[in-house]
Design a protein around this motif. Structure first.
Motif, PDB file in Angstrom:
ATOM      1  N   MET A  87       0.957  -0.990  -0.017  1.00  0.00           N
ATOM      2  CA  MET A  87       0.110   0.029  -0.057  1.00  0.00           C
ATOM      3  C   MET A  87       0.925   1.277   0.166  1.00  0.00           C
ATOM      4  SD  MET A  87      -3.185  -1.090   2.472  1.00  0.00           S
ATOM      5  CE  MET A  87      -3.649   0.460   2.741  1.00  0.00           C
ATOM      6  N   ARG A  88       2.041   1.387   0.784  1.00  0.00           N
ATOM      7  CA  ARG A  88       2.656   2.489   0.911  1.00  0.00           C
ATOM      8  C   ARG A  88       3.402   2.748  -0.622  1.00  0.00           C
ATOM      9  NH1 ARG A  88       8.185   3.927   1.907  1.00  0.00           N
ATOM     10  NH2 ARG A  88       8.897   1.715   1.736  1.00  0.00           N
ATOM     11  N   GLU A  89       3.911   1.466  -1.101  1.00  0.00           N
ATOM     12  CA  GLU A  89       4.605   1.779  -2.579  1.00  0.00           C
ATOM     13  C   GLU A  89       3.617   2.243  -3.643  1.00  0.00           C
ATOM     14  OE1 GLU A  89       6.290  -2.127  -3.473  1.00  0.00           O
ATOM     15  OE2 GLU A  89       7.972  -1.769  -2.053  1.00  0.00           O
ATOM     16  N   GLU A  90       2.447   1.519  -3.452  1.00  0.00           N
ATOM     17  CA  GLU A  90       1.105   2.234  -4.358  1.00  0.00           C
ATOM     18  C   GLU A  90       0.902   3.553  -4.133  1.00  0.00           C
ATOM     19  OE1 GLU A  90      -3.417   1.313  -5.078  1.00  0.00           O
ATOM     20  OE2 GLU A  90      -2.175  -0.429  -4.196  1.00  0.00           O
ATOM     21  N   PHE A  91       1.123   4.007  -3.006  1.00  0.00           N
ATOM     22  CA  PHE A  91       0.592   5.714  -2.503  1.00  0.00           C
ATOM     23  C   PHE A  91       1.993   6.362  -3.083  1.00  0.00           C
ATOM     24  CE2 PHE A  91       1.498   9.029   0.191  1.00  0.00           C
ATOM     25  CZ  PHE A  91       0.384   9.884   0.004  1.00  0.00           C
ATOM     26  N   MET A  92       3.157   5.808  -3.053  1.00  0.00           N
ATOM     27  CA  MET A  92       4.090   6.498  -3.651  1.00  0.00           C
ATOM     28  C   MET A  92       4.235   6.773  -5.216  1.00  0.00           C
ATOM     29  SD  MET A  92       7.496   5.813  -1.044  1.00  0.00           S
ATOM     30  CE  MET A  92       7.725   4.251  -1.781  1.00  0.00           C
ATOM     31  N   GLU A  93       3.780   5.381  -5.760  1.00  0.00           N
ATOM     32  CA  GLU A  93       3.591   5.775  -7.164  1.00  0.00           C
ATOM     33  C   GLU A  93       2.596   6.616  -7.651  1.00  0.00           C
ATOM     34  OE1 GLU A  93       3.126   1.620  -8.433  1.00  0.00           O
ATOM     35  OE2 GLU A  93       5.075   1.165  -8.149  1.00  0.00           O
ATOM     36  N   LYS A  94       1.555   6.762  -6.861  1.00  0.00           N
ATOM     37  CA  LYS A  94       0.300   7.404  -7.243  1.00  0.00           C
ATOM     38  C   LYS A  94       0.485   8.977  -7.072  1.00  0.00           C
ATOM     39  CE  LYS A  94      -3.531   6.217  -5.905  1.00  0.00           C
ATOM     40  NZ  LYS A  94      -4.818   5.800  -4.982  1.00  0.00           N
ATOM     41  N   GLN A  95       1.515   9.242  -6.192  1.00  0.00           N
ATOM     42  CA  GLN A  95       1.956  10.583  -5.734  1.00  0.00           C
ATOM     43  C   GLN A  95       2.896  10.997  -6.636  1.00  0.00           C
ATOM     44  OE1 GLN A  95       3.670  11.025  -1.949  1.00  0.00           O
ATOM     45  NE2 GLN A  95       2.212  12.485  -1.229  1.00  0.00           N
ATOM     46  N   ALA A  96       3.800  10.100  -7.445  1.00  0.00           N
ATOM     47  CA  ALA A  96       4.643  10.484  -8.256  1.00  0.00           C
ATOM     48  C   ALA A  96       3.898  10.791  -9.790  1.00  0.00           C
ATOM     49  CB  ALA A  96       5.810   9.467  -8.579  1.00  0.00           C
ATOM     50  N   GLY A  97       3.167   9.939  -9.840  1.00  0.00           N
ATOM     51  CA  GLY A  97       2.091  10.102 -11.230  1.00  0.00           C
ATOM     52  C   GLY A  97       1.563  11.256 -11.206  1.00  0.00           C
ATOM     53  N   GLN A  98       0.652  11.736 -10.160  1.00  0.00           N
ATOM     54  CA  GLN A  98       0.207  13.209  -9.911  1.00  0.00           C
ATOM     55  C   GLN A  98       1.346  14.074 -10.132  1.00  0.00           C
ATOM     56  OE1 GLN A  98      -1.530  13.156  -6.288  1.00  0.00           O
ATOM     57  NE2 GLN A  98      -3.559  12.013  -6.869  1.00  0.00           N
ATOM     58  N   GLN A  99       2.456  14.081  -9.675  1.00  0.00           N
ATOM     59  CA  GLN A  99       3.367  15.210  -9.683  1.00  0.00           C
ATOM     60  C   GLN A  99       3.759  15.170 -11.026  1.00  0.00           C
ATOM     61  OE1 GLN A  99       4.463  17.142  -7.252  1.00  0.00           O
ATOM     62  NE2 GLN A  99       5.645  18.367  -8.846  1.00  0.00           N
ATOM     63  N   ARG A 100       3.940  13.885 -11.844  1.00  0.00           N
ATOM     64  CA  ARG A 100       4.335  14.145 -13.393  1.00  0.00           C
ATOM     65  C   ARG A 100       3.207  14.827 -14.004  1.00  0.00           C
ATOM     66  NH1 ARG A 100       3.840   9.106 -14.391  1.00  0.00           N
ATOM     67  NH2 ARG A 100       1.964   9.706 -15.978  1.00  0.00           N
ATOM     68  N   LEU A 101       1.941  14.564 -13.827  1.00  0.00           N
ATOM     69  CA  LEU A 101       1.054  15.281 -14.583  1.00  0.00           C
ATOM     70  C   LEU A 101       0.771  16.453 -14.213  1.00  0.00           C
ATOM     71  CD1 LEU A 101      -1.830  12.579 -14.124  1.00  0.00           C
ATOM     72  CD2 LEU A 101      -0.698  13.102 -16.167  1.00  0.00           C
ATOM     73  N   GLU A 102       0.884  17.095 -13.167  1.00  0.00           N
ATOM     74  CA  GLU A 102       1.090  18.549 -12.784  1.00  0.00           C
ATOM     75  C   GLU A 102       2.416  19.217 -13.383  1.00  0.00           C
ATOM     76  OE1 GLU A 102       0.021  22.047 -10.888  1.00  0.00           O
ATOM     77  OE2 GLU A 102      -1.046  20.343 -10.756  1.00  0.00           O
ATOM     78  N   ASP A 103       3.442  18.561 -13.391  1.00  0.00           N
ATOM     79  CA  ASP A 103       4.597  19.105 -14.137  1.00  0.00           C
ATOM     80  C   ASP A 103       4.358  19.381 -15.538  1.00  0.00           C
ATOM     81  OD1 ASP A 103       5.984  19.319 -11.646  1.00  0.00           O
ATOM     82  OD2 ASP A 103       7.079  17.349 -12.010  1.00  0.00           O
ATOM     83  N   GLU A 104       3.812  18.343 -16.135  1.00  0.00           N
ATOM     84  CA  GLU A 104       3.296  18.316 -17.600  1.00  0.00           C
ATOM     85  C   GLU A 104       2.374  19.498 -17.994  1.00  0.00           C
ATOM     86  OE1 GLU A 104       1.876  14.760 -18.791  1.00  0.00           O
ATOM     87  OE2 GLU A 104       3.855  13.592 -18.814  1.00  0.00           O
ATOM     88  N   PHE A 105       1.579  19.492 -17.024  1.00  0.00           N
ATOM     89  CA  PHE A 105       0.399  20.687 -17.109  1.00  0.00           C
ATOM     90  C   PHE A 105       1.136  22.313 -16.984  1.00  0.00           C
ATOM     91  CE2 PHE A 105      -2.576  23.718 -15.071  1.00  0.00           C
ATOM     92  CZ  PHE A 105      -3.532  23.482 -16.080  1.00  0.00           C
TER      93      PHE A 105
END
Length: 181
Positions: A87-105
């Motif tokens: 669950m912790r790894e999934e949470f970190m991957e989800k945060q990284a994905g959101q950060q990547r989307l924010e940076d692209e935006f």
């Protein structure tokens, strides 16, 4: 009434049970209930904070090895630890994905802003050139009328009074040409 007679309590008019058939009807019923007593305080809940897993322990006391002697309950402890780590790894991957989307935006916004600034600057220069061109044409027209007036005074001094109907009205001139090439 006599002293011995019992008084029956007066019942309030109860409202009929209404079962909402849609979300809109349910919301309407809730609003009606709230508006029955407008002085009553309404509790508005705040947005719950995002869930975040507990950080991994810095020091692990009960290290489970592969040696024999583990009890039957150790498997459940291991399974729970493994589930929490996933669950912790999934949470970190989800945060990284959101950060990547924010940076692209943000990069897309910056790129669009730069493109808009370039277009605006081009149009600003074009307007400035057009304005300068109009000013030069106006000056040339004034000088031309001055020279014509000077030559007209020399040739004939009879027409000193101008006829107001002969004046050219600037508002009748079109500032653009429609349908022309």
């Amino acid at each position: 009434m006599a002293d011995g007679a019992k008084r029956l309590p007066v019942k309030k008019a109860t409202q009929p049970l209404v079962i909402p058939r849609s979300a809109a009807e349910e919301q309407r019923l809730k609003l009606e209930r709230l508006m029955r007593n407008p002085e009553k305080q309404v509790l508005i809940l705040e947005k719950p904070k995002d869930w975040a897993p507990r950080p991994p322990p810095e020091f692990v006391r009960d290290v489970m090895g592969s040696s024999a002697g583990a009890g039957s309950g150790e498997f459940h402890v291991y399974r729970h630890l493994r589930r929490r780590e996933y669950m912790r790894e999934e949470f970190m991957e989800k945060q990284a994905g959101q950060q990547r989307l924010e940076d692209e935006f943000q990069t897309k916004l910056d790129r669009n802003r730069r493109v808009a600034e370039v277009k605006t600057e081009k149009r600003r220069k074009k307007r400035q050139k057009l304005k300068e061109k109009k000013m030069l044409a106006k000056k040339a027209k004034k000088e031309l009328t001055k020279t014509e007036e000077g030559s007209a005074e020399n040739s004939s001094s009879e027409e000193e009074v101008e006829n107001p109907s002969e004046k050219v009205d600037d508002c009748e001139e079109s500032s653009f040409v429609m349908g022309g090439r």
